[in-house]
Each structure stands twice: as C-alpha cells, then as structure tokens.
Motif scaffolding. Structure first.
Motif, PDB file in Angstrom:
ATOM      1  N   THR A 248       0.879  -1.173   0.000  1.00 19.24           N
ATOM      2  CA  THR A 248       0.000   0.000   0.000  1.00 19.24           C
ATOM      3  C   THR A 248       0.914   1.219   0.000  1.00 19.24           C
ATOM      4  O   THR A 248       1.924   1.244   0.699  1.00 19.24           O
TER       5      THR A 248
ATOM      6  N   MET B  93      -0.782  13.097  -5.597  1.00 12.91           N
ATOM      7  CA  MET B  93      -1.074  12.098  -6.621  1.00 12.91           C
ATOM      8  C   MET B  93      -0.111  12.268  -7.797  1.00 12.91           C
ATOM      9  O   MET B  93       0.272  11.295  -8.448  1.00 12.91           O
TER      10      MET B  93
ATOM     11  N   THR C 191      -2.084  -0.901  -3.655  1.00 13.85           N
ATOM     12  CA  THR C 191      -3.161  -0.030  -3.184  1.00 13.85           C
ATOM     13  C   THR C 191      -2.558   1.363  -3.050  1.00 13.85           C
ATOM     14  O   THR C 191      -1.486   1.515  -2.464  1.00 13.85           O
ATOM     15  N   LEU C 192      -3.221   2.343  -3.649  1.00  6.95           N
ATOM     16  CA  LEU C 192      -2.688   3.710  -3.611  1.00  6.95           C
ATOM     17  C   LEU C 192      -3.564   4.574  -2.704  1.00  6.95           C
ATOM     18  O   LEU C 192      -4.787   4.512  -2.786  1.00  6.95           O
ATOM     19  N   VAL C 193      -2.920   5.366  -1.886  1.00  4.56           N
ATOM     20  CA  VAL C 193      -3.683   6.246  -0.993  1.00  4.56           C
ATOM     21  C   VAL C 193      -3.121   7.661  -1.104  1.00  4.56           C
ATOM     22  O   VAL C 193      -1.931   7.877  -0.864  1.00  4.56           O
ATOM     23  N   ARG C 194      -3.994   8.589  -1.512  1.00  7.29           N
ATOM     24  CA  ARG C 194      -3.578   9.995  -1.502  1.00  7.29           C
ATOM     25  C   ARG C 194      -4.075  10.580  -0.179  1.00  7.29           C
ATOM     26  O   ARG C 194      -5.279  10.826  -0.018  1.00  7.29           O
ATOM     27  N   ALA C 195      -3.151  10.764   0.748  1.00 10.50           N
ATOM     28  CA  ALA C 195      -3.560  11.245   2.074  1.00 10.50           C
ATOM     29  C   ALA C 195      -2.354  11.804   2.809  1.00 10.50           C
ATOM     30  O   ALA C 195      -1.207  11.506   2.473  1.00 10.50           O
TER      31      ALA C 195
ATOM     32  N   GLN D  27      -2.683  11.335   9.010  1.00 15.62           N
ATOM     33  CA  GLN D  27      -4.106  11.007   9.197  1.00 15.62           C
ATOM     34  C   GLN D  27      -4.601  10.220   7.987  1.00 15.62           C
ATOM     35  O   GLN D  27      -5.034  10.790   6.992  1.00 15.62           O
ATOM     36  N   THR D  28      -4.524   8.916   8.079  1.00 23.14           N
ATOM     37  CA  THR D  28      -4.959   8.076   6.956  1.00 23.14           C
ATOM     38  C   THR D  28      -6.197   7.281   7.379  1.00 23.14           C
ATOM     39  O   THR D  28      -6.403   7.051   8.571  1.00 23.14           O
ATOM     40  N   PRO D  29      -6.998   6.823   6.407  1.00 24.38           N
ATOM     41  CA  PRO D  29      -8.157   5.998   6.787  1.00 24.38           C
ATOM     42  C   PRO D  29      -7.801   4.512   6.846  1.00 24.38           C
ATOM     43  O   PRO D  29      -8.693   3.673   6.755  1.00 24.38           O
ATOM     44  N   LEU D  30      -6.523   4.196   6.954  1.00 23.30           N
ATOM     45  CA  LEU D  30      -6.117   2.782   6.880  1.00 23.30           C
ATOM     46  C   LEU D  30      -6.307   2.052   8.214  1.00 23.30           C
ATOM     47  O   LEU D  30      -6.394   2.674   9.271  1.00 23.30           O
ATOM     48  N   ARG D  31      -6.326   0.741   8.118  1.00 24.34           N
ATOM     49  CA  ARG D  31      -6.723  -0.094   9.258  1.00 24.34           C
ATOM     50  C   ARG D  31      -5.648  -0.179  10.342  1.00 24.34           C
ATOM     51  O   ARG D  31      -4.456  -0.367  10.034  1.00 24.34           O
ATOM     52  N   THR D  32      -6.069  -0.072  11.575  1.00 24.92           N
ATOM     53  CA  THR D  32      -5.175  -0.174  12.734  1.00 24.92           C
ATOM     54  C   THR D  32      -4.525  -1.558  12.787  1.00 24.92           C
ATOM     55  O   THR D  32      -5.203  -2.574  12.625  1.00 24.92           O
TER      56      THR D  32
ATOM     57  N   TYR E 154      -2.663  -3.139  10.789  1.00 20.47           N
ATOM     58  CA  TYR E 154      -2.756  -3.950   9.569  1.00 20.47           C
ATOM     59  C   TYR E 154      -1.380  -4.281   8.985  1.00 20.47           C
ATOM     60  O   TYR E 154      -1.191  -5.335   8.395  1.00 20.47           O
TER      61      TYR E 154
ATOM     62  N   ARG F  63       0.091   3.430  15.090  1.00 13.78           N
ATOM     63  CA  ARG F  63      -1.267   2.867  15.010  1.00 13.78           C
ATOM     64  C   ARG F  63      -1.380   1.851  13.870  1.00 13.78           C
ATOM     65  O   ARG F  63      -1.989   0.791  14.015  1.00 13.78           O
TER      66      ARG F  63
END
Lengths: 292, 273
Positions: free
Chosen positions: A76, A82, A100-104, A108-113, A115, A142
């Motif tokens: 990820t 981007m 998996t790409l995350v622009r953040a 503060q990301t919405p990714l799983r604790t 993981y 986290r």
C-alpha cells in the motif's frame, strides 16, 4: 478570500516528480547499498510471517516499490501528492503487481489499525512539518501490528553547537574530487546541511542555499563557477530544485529520538550510501525501528 | 478470466460526460443524499464520509460542506482522475484510495457515512455479500450507508422496444439523445431474466439499423460504450436485497427521478448489530 498558505514541505514535490528520473540521484534517493540494507531490514521484520507480508510505503520511491515487489509483499502506498505517485509509477518495473494507492496526509490516513507488518519510507520524516511530527509518529505506530517495523533512512543534521562550514569551504571540497553522477546532489546536501538551517524555526530552507549560490548566477537558471565541475553541479542543482523554495524539517539525532522513542525503539542502525565523503553517508543512515 | 464488471469502466470514464441523469445521479438525487447526510451527521464536528466510486455529483455536493472529511474508494485510478475532471468543486481536500472494494485495508468503525451510486450491480452477485460486509465494518456503529440501487422492484415495467425506437427515430441524433436511448435499450426494455450486457444492447440496435437515424445512434453508441460490460441486475428486489440486508437494515428510502426511475430507489441503511 484569504490566500491559501503554500505547504513548502509537500507541494514542491509535484514539480520535482517530473525531474526525478533525469536529475534526482543519491543521496536524495536510495543507492544500491541503501537498498541492500532496506532489503535486510524488511526481510528480518517479516522472517516469521506465514502469510504474505503487508507493507505500507510512505511516498512513492520507485526503488523501494521494486524491492517490495521482488519480496512479494502486499504493498500500500501513501503520499499526499497524486502527481508524485503517478510520476514515480512510470519508473517502477511494469511487471510489479498492482499496489493499493492512498492519496492522504501521512499523519491522518483511513487505513486499518495494526494492519501492516512494515512501514517503509525513504527520507520521509524531514518531509513532515514540525507541527505534524507527533501525529505522524502516532499514526505510524497505530498502523503497525504489535512488534511491526518502521524502516527508514533519515537525514541527520549535526548537533547545533558543532561548527558549520561556509559556502566556499564546502565548494572547495567538491572542486577537486573525481566527478560522478551523484556529486551534484552530494554537494547540494552538504551545502544544505551547512547553510540552509533556519535556527529560529528549526527548518531547513532551500531559499538560503539559493541566496548563497546567487553570486555564481550569470542569468536566470544559469550558473558559472571558476571550477568547471562546480559549474556543472550548480546548474544541475538548479534544474532539479528550481525555484528552490522547498523546506525540510531535518533534525539532530537526539531530536529524532525524542520524537520517535515514545512509540518505537531502535532495533538496528546502518550506514550505507555512495557519497564520496563518508561523513555524508553518516548523515543519511538507515534505521530499523520496532513498535513499542 | 476477463473481468467484465470493472475493467470496462476505464473506457466509460472517457465518455461519462455524454450521459445525463439516469446513469448519473440527478440534482434531485443529490438533494436527497445531501438531506440524509446532514440529518445523520447532525452535531458531528467533522464527519467522515466514504464515497464508493468517484461519482462527481456526490463529491461536488460533499465538497461544498467544508466540515466533511471525504474519502473516495475506487479500483480504477483512471476513473478517479476522469471523474475529477468533471467536478466543479476542488477535490484537493479529498483522501483517495485506489483499491478493490473487497480488499481495501480501511479502518473499521471509522466512517459516519458511506455512500455509493449504483455500486451494487457493478459486482457479481457472488461478491456482493462481502462488499456489504466490508461497508458495515468501515462504518461507526451508528453510521449509515446510502445507495441509489437499480433492481427489479415490484412495480417495474418493461418498456416496449418498438415505440421507444419509433420515438427516438424522429429525433435528431445528438449525443445526449443517444445516451438516453441507451438507457432504454440497455436497462428499460430488456427482460429481467438475464444480466444486461452492452453486447446485447448493441445487437438490439443492429436489429433496428434500417429505421431512420438508428444507424447514426448505433454508431455513436459503439464509440461511447465498451463492449462486454455487464451488470448484476437480473434478480427481483426480494432476492436482490439479500446481500445488503444480511449486513444492514433499511432506515429510509426515496424515489428516483431520472429516466431509470421505474427500476431505481434511494436507500439509507444502518449496520445490523
């Protein structure tokens, strides 16, 4: 309407992305010896896993993504730009499996604790603004599983009381050593370390460097120095970093430790790199940090 | 095996602009969603909303509420970028996640609202329970899921293809007319016992190629639509809702006001305890 304040830590990367392939070299990007250390640390962190390792890459460094594809990790990627992700994706092995790409914002990301087994990022901490450092470290903590590893190369500034060299002293050291592909960037990092620190804000500001090399500017974007190697390095430096307004918040080793130690402990440190001066390699060590 | 559900979106992204309300949500749909979002996030300082897909109309509405933190989740970066081009508001504050809806490593209990426009039919039936299971986990316990859903609701009617062709043949072929015709041929006139496929609609258009203007419409649609795209749309609502209601209970529903209103409703769901 109030004018939006520019983020001088993150936004300049948008333009740098396009120049990365041609102009960006070690020590700014990881060298082969650096990648060998990354490989060792990442493999060690995942040695006991019975499933596919899950790794979060901070930034979009192509060398790390290729390495993780070789190691068959589930990858990820997180970056605030981007543009950077897209430009860097042009440089990775096209056969790499999809990531998996995350622009953040890293803090503060919405990714799983819990993981990820590993969080990896090359020279990422200096790209975090001072006001986000605590949130950033907390977020990495986290996201990692218990005992997970944060593997990163850092840019360490010498203790503040240690004397700095001036522009001419640094340039003189580079004028007579054998030229090489990475020399311009080594000179840049060396000048940067000695000159660019704004002590009041504890921010490294590339504008300071731009100002001190201004004497050699003969016209917009063109530099000339009595030494032809230095002329070449300065011009390459400008082409890479123009308009020279980026900021970094590199710290002393003690300050990095103060920031990281509530959440991580140091498992191992290594110095690799291909810089001519060993002192510069020591400025960019790799750290294997384990989640507390 | 070729994925006929998601891969064709890469081409659709290029032609999305040609569509009007129907395949895209109408202003009325967006108002309904907006009303629900404000209702279910009332009192929250900075609610988190996850958009399944990249629908520009939904994102524009959310962007106008500056206190809302928006995350978008789509498997196609091309789609995300193309849809962003169609936005009127800035997408700068959005978090983007390019990942499969079924495997995205998103935080559990993180979002106040998850919202999607016609997402259900974009996954085969076999994968739908996992999708809704994921959405339920990503939501806070008191969070809500909203979706505009196409299905075979009890009151649906199958339009007769003959009059539809006759009506459109009298109209001067233009892009918007062609996409409106597509809605009928693709979704409103086909019998309900099979999943609609773009190729089936192309065959219908080929059959009527001798009718005035139909050849032009057909050629326009051949340029616009990807061959081989299919949707999981062949079950009556009683069956169709099972993957959703396994994880959610229905809180509210509202009618659609687009060309597809006979077969479309808007819902608010809450995760089951």
């Amino acid at each position: 309407m109030p004018k939006k304040r520019k983020n001088y830590h993150a936004e300049p990367w948008k333009a740098f992305a396009a120049r990365w392939r041609e102009l960006y070299t070690a020590p700014g990007r990881p060298s082969k010896p650096d990648i060998a250390v990354y490989r060792r640390y990442i493999q060690s962190a995942c040695a006991r896993l019975k499933r596919k390792p899950r790794t979060l890459v901070l930034g979009a460094t192509p060398e790390l993504r290729d390495l993780l594809a070789q190691l068959k990790h589930d990858v990820t990627l997180a970056d605030i730009n981007m543009e950077m992700i897209l430009a860097m994706s042009e440089l990775i092995n096209p056969k790499n499996p999809p990531e998996t790409l995350v622009r953040a914002d890293w803090s503060q990301t919405p990714l799983r604790t819990g993981y990820f087994d590993v969080v990896v990022g090359d020279l990422v901490i200096p790209n975090v603004t001072p006001d986000r450092r605590r949130a950033f470290t907390k977020e990495m903590h986290r996201l990692l599983k218990p005992g997970g590893a944060f593997v990163t190369r850092v840019f360490i500034t010498p203790p503040l009381k240690e004397p700095r060299e001036n522009r001419d002293e640094v340039i003189e050291r580079y004028a007579h050593i054998p030229p090489g592909e990475t020399r311009s960037h080594e000179l840049f990092a060396d000048l940067f370390m000695n000159i660019a620190l704004d002590r009041r804000r504890m921010i490294f500001d590339i504008k300071k460097l731009r100002d001190v090399i201004n004497e050699f500017r003969i016209k917009d974007g063109v530099y000339r120095h009595p030494n032809k190697n230095i002329t070449q390095y300065l011009n390459k430096m400008w082409r890479m970093w123009q308009p020279m307004d980026k900021q970094w918040s590199a710290q002393t080793e003690a300050n990095y430790m103060r920031m990281l130690s509530p959440y991580f402990f140091v498992q191992e440190k290594a110095v690799a790199g291909v810089c001519y001066y060993e002192r510069m390699n020591r400025t960019f060590p790799l750290w294997y940090l384990e989640k507390r | 095996m070729k994925d006929t559900f998601t891969t064709p979106w890469k081409r659709i992204a290029q032609t999305w602009k040609a569509f009007g309300p129907g395949a895209r949500p109408s202003k009325g749909n967006i108002k309904t969603f907006e009303k629900w979002i404000l209702k279910y996030t009332r009192g929250k300082k900075s609610p988190r909303v996850l958009v399944m897909g990249a629908t520009p109309e939904i994102r524009d509405m959310l962007a106008r509420h500056r206190h809302v933190q928006v995350t978008i989740l789509d498997v196609n970066l091309e789609m995300m970028r193309a849809m962003t081009e169609l936005m009127r508001e800035s997408s700068e504050r959005e978090v983007w996640v390019r990942a499969d809806w079924l495997t995205a490593p998103l935080e559990h209990g993180y979002f106040d609202v998850v919202i999607g426009d016609y997402i259900k039919g974009n996954l085969p039936y076999a994968k739908q329970p996992a999708l809704y299971h994921n959405i339920a986990h990503w939501l806070k316990p008191n969070g809500v899921y909203m979706e505009r859903i196409y299905s075979w609701f009890p009151e649906l009617r199958i339009h007769d293809i003959g009059p539809v062709i006759a009506r459109f043949s009298k109209r001067k072929p233009a892009l918007r007319q062609a996409t409106n015709l597509w809605h009928y041929v693709m979704f409103l006139t086909q019998p309900g016992n099979k999943d609609p496929k773009t190729n089936t609609a192309f065959a219908v258009l080929d059959r009527y190629a001798s009718v005035p203007n139909m050849k032009t419409y057909r050629n326009m649609l051949y340029d616009l639509m990807p061959p081989g795209k299919s949707w999981a749309y062949h079950k009556p609502w009683k069956e169709d809702q099972k993957p959703v209601t396994a994880s959610f209970k229905i809180l509210e529903e509202a009618p659609d006001d687009t060309l597809l209103k006979d077969r479309t409703r808007l819902f608010v769901f809450r995760p089951k305890k």
